[in-house]
Design a protein around this motif. Structure first.
Motif, PDB file in Angstrom:
ATOM      1  N   GLN A  39      -6.218 -11.806   8.883  1.00 46.78           N
ATOM      2  CA  GLN A  39      -6.318 -13.336   8.769  1.00 46.78           C
ATOM      3  C   GLN A  39      -7.519 -13.839   9.664  1.00 46.78           C
ATOM      4  N   ALA A  40      -8.212 -14.687   8.785  1.00 48.83           N
ATOM      5  CA  ALA A  40      -9.512 -15.192   9.480  1.00 48.83           C
ATOM      6  C   ALA A  40      -9.086 -16.649   9.953  1.00 48.83           C
ATOM      7  N   PRO A  41      -9.736 -16.937  10.919  1.00 51.38           N
ATOM      8  CA  PRO A  41      -9.623 -18.275  11.522  1.00 51.38           C
ATOM      9  C   PRO A  41      -9.499 -19.469  10.508  1.00 51.38           C
ATOM     10  N   GLY A  42      -8.139 -20.105  10.755  1.00 48.53           N
ATOM     11  CA  GLY A  42      -7.845 -21.215   9.902  1.00 48.53           C
ATOM     12  C   GLY A  42      -7.601 -20.849   8.336  1.00 48.53           C
ATOM     13  N   LYS A  43      -7.257 -19.594   8.222  1.00 52.05           N
ATOM     14  CA  LYS A  43      -6.726 -19.178   7.059  1.00 52.05           C
ATOM     15  C   LYS A  43      -5.517 -18.401   7.073  1.00 52.05           C
ATOM     16  N   GLU A  44      -4.815 -18.207   5.983  1.00 50.15           N
ATOM     17  CA  GLU A  44      -3.317 -17.670   5.794  1.00 50.15           C
ATOM     18  C   GLU A  44      -3.728 -16.121   5.720  1.00 50.15           C
ATOM     19  N   ARG A  45      -2.809 -15.331   6.280  1.00 45.35           N
ATOM     20  CA  ARG A  45      -2.778 -13.945   6.349  1.00 45.35           C
ATOM     21  C   ARG A  45      -2.950 -13.538   4.957  1.00 45.35           C
ATOM     22  N   GLU A  46      -3.675 -12.372   4.527  1.00 44.72           N
ATOM     23  CA  GLU A  46      -3.587 -11.656   3.148  1.00 44.72           C
ATOM     24  C   GLU A  46      -3.623 -10.369   3.223  1.00 44.72           C
ATOM     25  N   LEU A  47      -3.254 -10.067   2.055  1.00 48.65           N
ATOM     26  CA  LEU A  47      -3.317  -8.416   1.916  1.00 48.65           C
ATOM     27  C   LEU A  47      -4.805  -8.026   1.516  1.00 48.65           C
ATOM     28  N   VAL A  48      -4.861  -7.046   2.501  1.00 46.77           N
ATOM     29  CA  VAL A  48      -6.256  -6.145   2.188  1.00 46.77           C
ATOM     30  C   VAL A  48      -5.908  -5.133   1.162  1.00 46.77           C
ATOM     31  N   GLU A  49      -5.207  -4.248   1.646  1.00 40.31           N
ATOM     32  CA  GLU A  49      -4.738  -2.893   0.914  1.00 40.31           C
ATOM     33  C   GLU A  49      -3.728  -2.279   1.392  1.00 40.31           C
ATOM     34  N   THR A  52       1.489   3.368  -0.878  1.00 43.92           N
ATOM     35  CA  THR A  52       2.889   4.000  -0.909  1.00 43.92           C
ATOM     36  C   THR A  52       2.931   5.205  -0.161  1.00 43.92           C
ATOM     37  N   ARG A  53       4.134   5.872   0.013  1.00 44.01           N
ATOM     38  CA  ARG A  53       4.442   7.245   0.488  1.00 44.01           C
ATOM     39  C   ARG A  53       3.729   8.051  -0.405  1.00 44.01           C
ATOM     40  N   GLU A  54       3.915   7.871  -1.692  1.00 45.70           N
ATOM     41  CA  GLU A  54       3.355   8.818  -2.744  1.00 45.70           C
ATOM     42  C   GLU A  54       1.850   8.471  -3.102  1.00 45.70           C
ATOM     43  N   GLY A  55       1.312   7.576  -2.549  1.00 46.87           N
ATOM     44  CA  GLY A  55      -0.100   7.608  -2.641  1.00 46.87           C
ATOM     45  C   GLY A  55      -0.476   6.149  -3.572  1.00 46.87           C
ATOM     46  N   SER A  56       0.381   5.483  -4.029  1.00 47.19           N
ATOM     47  CA  SER A  56      -0.082   4.511  -5.152  1.00 47.19           C
ATOM     48  C   SER A  56      -0.630   3.444  -4.305  1.00 47.19           C
ATOM     49  N   THR A  57      -1.589   2.558  -4.638  1.00 50.54           N
ATOM     50  CA  THR A  57      -2.188   1.871  -3.820  1.00 50.54           C
ATOM     51  C   THR A  57      -2.425   0.346  -4.601  1.00 50.54           C
ATOM     52  N   ASN A  58      -2.449  -0.767  -3.871  1.00 51.00           N
ATOM     53  CA  ASN A  58      -2.885  -2.080  -4.275  1.00 51.00           C
ATOM     54  C   ASN A  58      -3.536  -2.595  -3.558  1.00 51.00           C
ATOM     55  N   MET A  63     -12.097  -7.031  -2.245  1.00 46.15           N
ATOM     56  CA  MET A  63     -12.485  -5.524  -1.356  1.00 46.15           C
ATOM     57  C   MET A  63     -12.658  -4.424  -2.276  1.00 46.15           C
ATOM     58  N   LYS A  64     -12.324  -4.583  -3.691  1.00 48.32           N
ATOM     59  CA  LYS A  64     -12.698  -3.513  -4.550  1.00 48.32           C
ATOM     60  C   LYS A  64     -13.939  -2.879  -4.393  1.00 48.32           C
ATOM     61  N   GLY A  65     -13.912  -1.274  -4.171  1.00 48.40           N
ATOM     62  CA  GLY A  65     -14.964  -0.656  -4.347  1.00 48.40           C
ATOM     63  C   GLY A  65     -15.865  -0.531  -2.789  1.00 48.40           C
ATOM     64  N   ARG A  66     -15.315  -1.457  -2.026  1.00 49.93           N
ATOM     65  CA  ARG A  66     -15.627  -1.470  -0.643  1.00 49.93           C
ATOM     66  C   ARG A  66     -14.788  -1.041   0.449  1.00 49.93           C
ATOM     67  N   PHE A  67     -13.478  -1.079   0.302  1.00 53.70           N
ATOM     68  CA  PHE A  67     -12.424  -0.643   1.164  1.00 53.70           C
ATOM     69  C   PHE A  67     -11.690   0.417   0.696  1.00 53.70           C
ATOM     70  N   THR A  68     -11.351   1.385   1.510  1.00 55.12           N
ATOM     71  CA  THR A  68     -10.541   2.506   0.938  1.00 55.12           C
ATOM     72  C   THR A  68      -9.315   2.810   2.005  1.00 55.12           C
ATOM     73  N   ILE A  69      -8.199   2.858   1.490  1.00 57.52           N
ATOM     74  CA  ILE A  69      -6.983   3.062   2.509  1.00 57.52           C
ATOM     75  C   ILE A  69      -6.778   4.678   2.269  1.00 57.52           C
ATOM     76  N   THR A  70      -6.339   5.322   3.270  1.00 54.09           N
ATOM     77  CA  THR A  70      -5.762   6.586   2.899  1.00 54.09           C
ATOM     78  C   THR A  70      -4.616   6.516   4.262  1.00 54.09           C
ATOM     79  N   ARG A  71      -3.716   7.699   3.884  1.00 54.08           N
ATOM     80  CA  ARG A  71      -2.617   7.901   4.674  1.00 54.08           C
ATOM     81  C   ARG A  71      -2.239   9.462   5.140  1.00 54.08           C
TER      82      ARG A  71
END
Length: 122
Positions: A39-49, A52-58, A63-71
Motif C-alpha cells: 500500500q502506497a500513500p494515498g492508494k489502496e492496498r494491492e496484491l504483489v504476489e 499456494t501451499r502447492e507452489g502455484s503463484t499469481n 511486478m512480473k519478472g522483477r519480484f519472485t515469491i518463495t515459500r
C-alpha cells in the motif's frame, strides 16, 4: 492466535534489490495461500504476489519478472525477492496468510502482518 512477523524492508536505490521475509507462528494446523500486498500513500492496498501451499503463484503484472515469491512450508515462512526496484515500488509491504486452525474446525482464517516499509529513492 497467529502472528505474522515481517522483516527485510528498508531504503534502497533505484535498480537495487531487497528480500522480504514473513514468518508465521501460533496456533497453526497448516497454511493455504501466503502472499504479499503493498500500500502506497494515498492508494489502496494491492496484491504483489501470492503462493499456494502447492507452489502455484499469481502476481500483479507490474511486478512480473522483477519480484519472485518463495515459500518454506516447514518453517511457515514466505519470502519476496525484489529486484530492479523502482521509485513507484515504494510502499508498506504486508504479509498475508490463510491459516487453517483446529480451533476453527479446520477451517481457515485470514491474517495480516504489521507491514514493513520499502522505500526506493536515490
Amino acid at each position: 492466535q497467529v502472528q505474522l512477523v515481517e522483516s527485510g524492508g528498508g531504503l534502497v536505490q533505484p535498480g537495487g534489490s531487497l528480500r522480504l521475509s514473513c514468518a508465521a507462528s501460533g496456533t497453526i494446523f497448516s497454511i493455504n495461500a501466503m502472499g504479499w500486498y503493498r500500500q502506497a500513500p494515498g492508494k489502496e492496498r494491492e496484491l504483489v504476489e501470492r503462493v499456494t501451499r502447492e507452489g502455484s503463484t499469481n502476481y500483479a503484472d507490474s511486478m512480473k519478472g522483477r519480484f519472485t515469491i518463495t515459500r518454506d512450508n516447514a518453517k511457515n515462512t514466505v519470502y519476496l525477492q525484489m529486484n530492479s526496484l523502482k521509485p513507484e515500488d515504494t510502499a508498506v509491504y504486508y504479509c498475508n496468510a490463510d491459516v487453517v486452525q483446529a480451533i476453527l474446525g479446520f477451517n481457515s482464517r485470514n491474517f495480516w502482518g504489521q507491514g514493513t516499509q520499502v522505500t526506493v529513492s536515490s
